[in-house]
Scaffold this motif. Sequence first.
Motif, PDB file in Angstrom:
ATOM      1  N   ILE A  92       0.736  -1.341  -0.039  1.00 60.13           N
ATOM      2  CA  ILE A  92      -0.071   0.077  -0.010  1.00 60.13           C
ATOM      3  C   ILE A  92       0.813   1.236   0.081  1.00 60.13           C
ATOM      4  CG2 ILE A  92      -1.694   1.397   1.546  1.00 60.13           C
ATOM      5  CD1 ILE A  92      -2.759  -1.522   2.222  1.00 60.13           C
ATOM      6  N   PHE A  93       1.991   1.093   0.912  1.00 64.65           N
ATOM      7  CA  PHE A  93       2.469   2.310   0.923  1.00 64.65           C
ATOM      8  C   PHE A  93       3.478   2.770  -0.271  1.00 64.65           C
ATOM      9  CE2 PHE A  93       7.155   4.116   1.768  1.00 64.65           C
ATOM     10  CZ  PHE A  93       6.522   5.286   2.104  1.00 64.65           C
ATOM     11  N   VAL A  94       4.038   1.693  -0.953  1.00 63.49           N
ATOM     12  CA  VAL A  94       4.867   1.775  -2.313  1.00 63.49           C
ATOM     13  C   VAL A  94       3.685   2.150  -3.458  1.00 63.49           C
ATOM     14  CG1 VAL A  94       6.768   0.566  -1.840  1.00 63.49           C
ATOM     15  CG2 VAL A  94       4.631  -0.562  -2.838  1.00 63.49           C
ATOM     16  N   ALA A  95       2.518   1.563  -3.489  1.00 63.89           N
ATOM     17  CA  ALA A  95       1.671   2.260  -4.509  1.00 63.89           C
ATOM     18  C   ALA A  95       1.266   3.670  -4.129  1.00 63.89           C
ATOM     19  CB  ALA A  95       0.418   1.350  -4.330  1.00 63.89           C
ATOM     20  N   VAL A  96       0.943   4.158  -3.038  1.00 66.68           N
ATOM     21  CA  VAL A  96       0.703   5.549  -2.754  1.00 66.68           C
ATOM     22  C   VAL A  96       2.047   6.243  -3.368  1.00 66.68           C
ATOM     23  CG1 VAL A  96       0.236   7.203  -0.877  1.00 66.68           C
ATOM     24  CG2 VAL A  96      -0.834   4.931  -1.003  1.00 66.68           C
ATOM     25  N   LEU A  97       3.125   5.928  -3.007  1.00 62.75           N
ATOM     26  CA  LEU A  97       4.086   6.497  -3.135  1.00 62.75           C
ATOM     27  C   LEU A  97       4.456   6.843  -4.702  1.00 62.75           C
ATOM     28  CD1 LEU A  97       6.894   8.223  -2.276  1.00 62.75           C
ATOM     29  CD2 LEU A  97       7.880   5.816  -2.565  1.00 62.75           C
ATOM     30  N   PHE A  98       3.949   5.826  -5.281  1.00 61.55           N
ATOM     31  CA  PHE A  98       4.145   5.648  -6.980  1.00 61.55           C
ATOM     32  C   PHE A  98       2.983   6.700  -7.608  1.00 61.55           C
ATOM     33  CE2 PHE A  98       1.964   4.381 -10.740  1.00 61.55           C
ATOM     34  CZ  PHE A  98       2.880   4.053 -11.643  1.00 61.55           C
ATOM     35  N   ILE A 104       4.063  -2.172 -13.765  1.00 66.04           N
ATOM     36  CA  ILE A 104       4.051  -1.179 -12.435  1.00 66.04           C
ATOM     37  C   ILE A 104       3.618  -2.309 -11.193  1.00 66.04           C
ATOM     38  CG2 ILE A 104       2.775   0.512 -11.410  1.00 66.04           C
ATOM     39  CD1 ILE A 104       4.767   1.538 -13.549  1.00 66.04           C
ATOM     40  N   PRO A 105       2.705  -3.178 -11.416  1.00 65.27           N
ATOM     41  CA  PRO A 105       2.521  -3.796 -10.263  1.00 65.27           C
ATOM     42  C   PRO A 105       3.589  -4.862  -9.750  1.00 65.27           C
ATOM     43  CG  PRO A 105       0.495  -3.880 -11.515  1.00 65.27           C
ATOM     44  CD  PRO A 105       1.687  -3.181 -12.197  1.00 65.27           C
ATOM     45  N   VAL A 106       4.524  -5.419 -11.039  1.00 64.69           N
ATOM     46  CA  VAL A 106       5.763  -6.263 -10.792  1.00 64.69           C
ATOM     47  C   VAL A 106       6.520  -5.230  -9.887  1.00 64.69           C
ATOM     48  CG1 VAL A 106       7.542  -7.017 -12.264  1.00 64.69           C
ATOM     49  CG2 VAL A 106       5.213  -7.844 -12.655  1.00 64.69           C
ATOM     50  N   LEU A 107       6.720  -4.157 -10.557  1.00 69.75           N
ATOM     51  CA  LEU A 107       7.741  -3.216  -9.810  1.00 69.75           C
ATOM     52  C   LEU A 107       7.365  -2.737  -8.341  1.00 69.75           C
ATOM     53  CD1 LEU A 107       8.851  -0.852 -13.027  1.00 69.75           C
ATOM     54  CD2 LEU A 107      10.012  -2.729 -12.122  1.00 69.75           C
ATOM     55  N   LEU A 108       6.018  -2.623  -8.133  1.00 69.33           N
ATOM     56  CA  LEU A 108       5.788  -2.518  -6.882  1.00 69.33           C
ATOM     57  C   LEU A 108       5.845  -3.581  -5.971  1.00 69.33           C
ATOM     58  CD1 LEU A 108       2.470  -0.172  -7.303  1.00 69.33           C
ATOM     59  CD2 LEU A 108       5.079   0.570  -7.029  1.00 69.33           C
ATOM     60  N   VAL A 109       5.762  -4.833  -6.296  1.00 68.56           N
ATOM     61  CA  VAL A 109       5.897  -6.094  -5.650  1.00 68.56           C
ATOM     62  C   VAL A 109       7.303  -6.168  -5.360  1.00 68.56           C
ATOM     63  CG1 VAL A 109       5.799  -8.563  -5.656  1.00 68.56           C
ATOM     64  CG2 VAL A 109       3.797  -7.243  -6.520  1.00 68.56           C
ATOM     65  N   LEU A 113      13.211   5.223  -6.557  1.00 68.81           N
ATOM     66  CA  LEU A 113      13.141   4.502  -7.642  1.00 68.81           C
ATOM     67  C   LEU A 113      11.366   4.448  -7.930  1.00 68.81           C
ATOM     68  CD1 LEU A 113      15.524   1.553  -8.082  1.00 68.81           C
ATOM     69  CD2 LEU A 113      15.335   3.868  -9.340  1.00 68.81           C
ATOM     70  N   ASP A 114      10.635   4.119  -6.844  1.00 69.39           N
ATOM     71  CA  ASP A 114       9.062   4.180  -7.222  1.00 69.39           C
ATOM     72  C   ASP A 114       8.584   5.505  -7.532  1.00 69.39           C
ATOM     73  OD1 ASP A 114       9.048   1.414  -6.794  1.00 69.39           O
ATOM     74  OD2 ASP A 114       8.779   1.733  -4.643  1.00 69.39           O
ATOM     75  N   PHE A 115       9.090   6.365  -6.765  1.00 66.96           N
ATOM     76  CA  PHE A 115       8.796   7.897  -7.200  1.00 66.96           C
ATOM     77  C   PHE A 115       8.937   8.371  -8.293  1.00 66.96           C
ATOM     78  CE2 PHE A 115       9.014  12.564  -6.833  1.00 66.96           C
ATOM     79  CZ  PHE A 115       7.752  12.856  -6.439  1.00 66.96           C
ATOM     80  N   LEU A 116      10.038   8.142  -9.033  1.00 64.89           N
ATOM     81  CA  LEU A 116      10.443   8.386 -10.223  1.00 64.89           C
ATOM     82  C   LEU A 116       9.869   7.768 -11.351  1.00 64.89           C
ATOM     83  CD1 LEU A 116      14.612   8.767  -9.892  1.00 64.89           C
ATOM     84  CD2 LEU A 116      12.922  10.681 -10.272  1.00 64.89           C
ATOM     85  N   LYS A 117       9.361   6.417 -11.241  1.00 62.09           N
ATOM     86  CA  LYS A 117       8.631   5.644 -11.883  1.00 62.09           C
ATOM     87  C   LYS A 117       7.374   6.382 -12.278  1.00 62.09           C
ATOM     88  CE  LYS A 117       8.399   2.265 -14.852  1.00 62.09           C
ATOM     89  NZ  LYS A 117       9.153   2.087 -16.103  1.00 62.09           N
ATOM     90  N   GLY A 118       6.776   6.772 -11.195  1.00 64.74           N
ATOM     91  CA  GLY A 118       5.420   7.669 -11.178  1.00 64.74           C
ATOM     92  C   GLY A 118       5.658   8.770 -11.877  1.00 64.74           C
TER      93      GLY A 118
END
Length: 211
Positions: free
Chosen positions: A16-22, A136-141, A97-102
Motif C-alpha cells: 500500500i505504501f509503495v503504491a501510494v508513493l507511486f 507497474i504491479p511487478v515493480l511495486l511487488v 525509484l518508485d517515485f521516479l517511475k510514477g
Amino acid sequence: MRSLKLMVKEQTPLYIFVAVLFLVGVVFGALIVTALTLDQQQELGDYLSNFFVTVDQQGLPAAQDSYWSIAAFHLKWVGLIWVLGLSVIGLPGILILDFLKGVLIGFTVGTLVSQYSWHGMLFALVSVAPHNLVLIPVLLVCSAAALGFSLLMIRSRVLGQQRRTQVTHPFMMYTLLSLGMALLVMGISGFEAWVTPVMMRWVTPMLVSAA
C-alpha cells in the motif's frame, strides 16, 4: 510456496505504501507538465510531432531488434531494486525509484494529453497503459519485498533483534520472488516489443493529422 504467500501477506502495508508513493509520483509528473514554460512546451510539441511523423512514415524498429533492449531496461530496474533491498542504505533508493517511475509515467501521459487532448490520451492508452498494467504491479511487488527485506536487515544487523542465520530463509524467499517477477518482466517486454508498436501505428495517423 506457502512461505512465499505468507511473506506477501505480511508485507501488505508495504504494498500500500509503495503504491501510494507511486501515485504521488504520477500526480507530481503531471503537475510538472503544467509548470513548463511556453518555450519548453513548444519544444516538446515539436519533438512529439517529429516522432509521430517518423512512426507514421517509417514505422518502428523490428520487434526482434527492440525486444532485448526493452527487456534489459526493465530487468535492470528489477535488478537494481533487488540489490538496493540487500542493504540498509538502499532503502531510500527504493523509494526514490518508485517515485521516479510514477513521475515518468505522469509526465509522459500529461505531455501527450496537454499537446493532443483526447488524441494524446488515446495514444497513451495504446502505448503506455497496456504493458504498464502488468509492469507497474511487478515493480511495486519487487519494491515492497525489497523494503521488507531491508527492514529485516535493519532489525537483524543494526538493532540485533534476530540472529544472522534467521535471515537466510527470508533472503531465499526474497530472491525467489524477484526472479519470478523478472520472468514476468520478460513476458511483458515481448508484448511491448511486438504488440504495442502495432497499436501505436493504428493511432499515429490521428496525431499526425491533429498536429
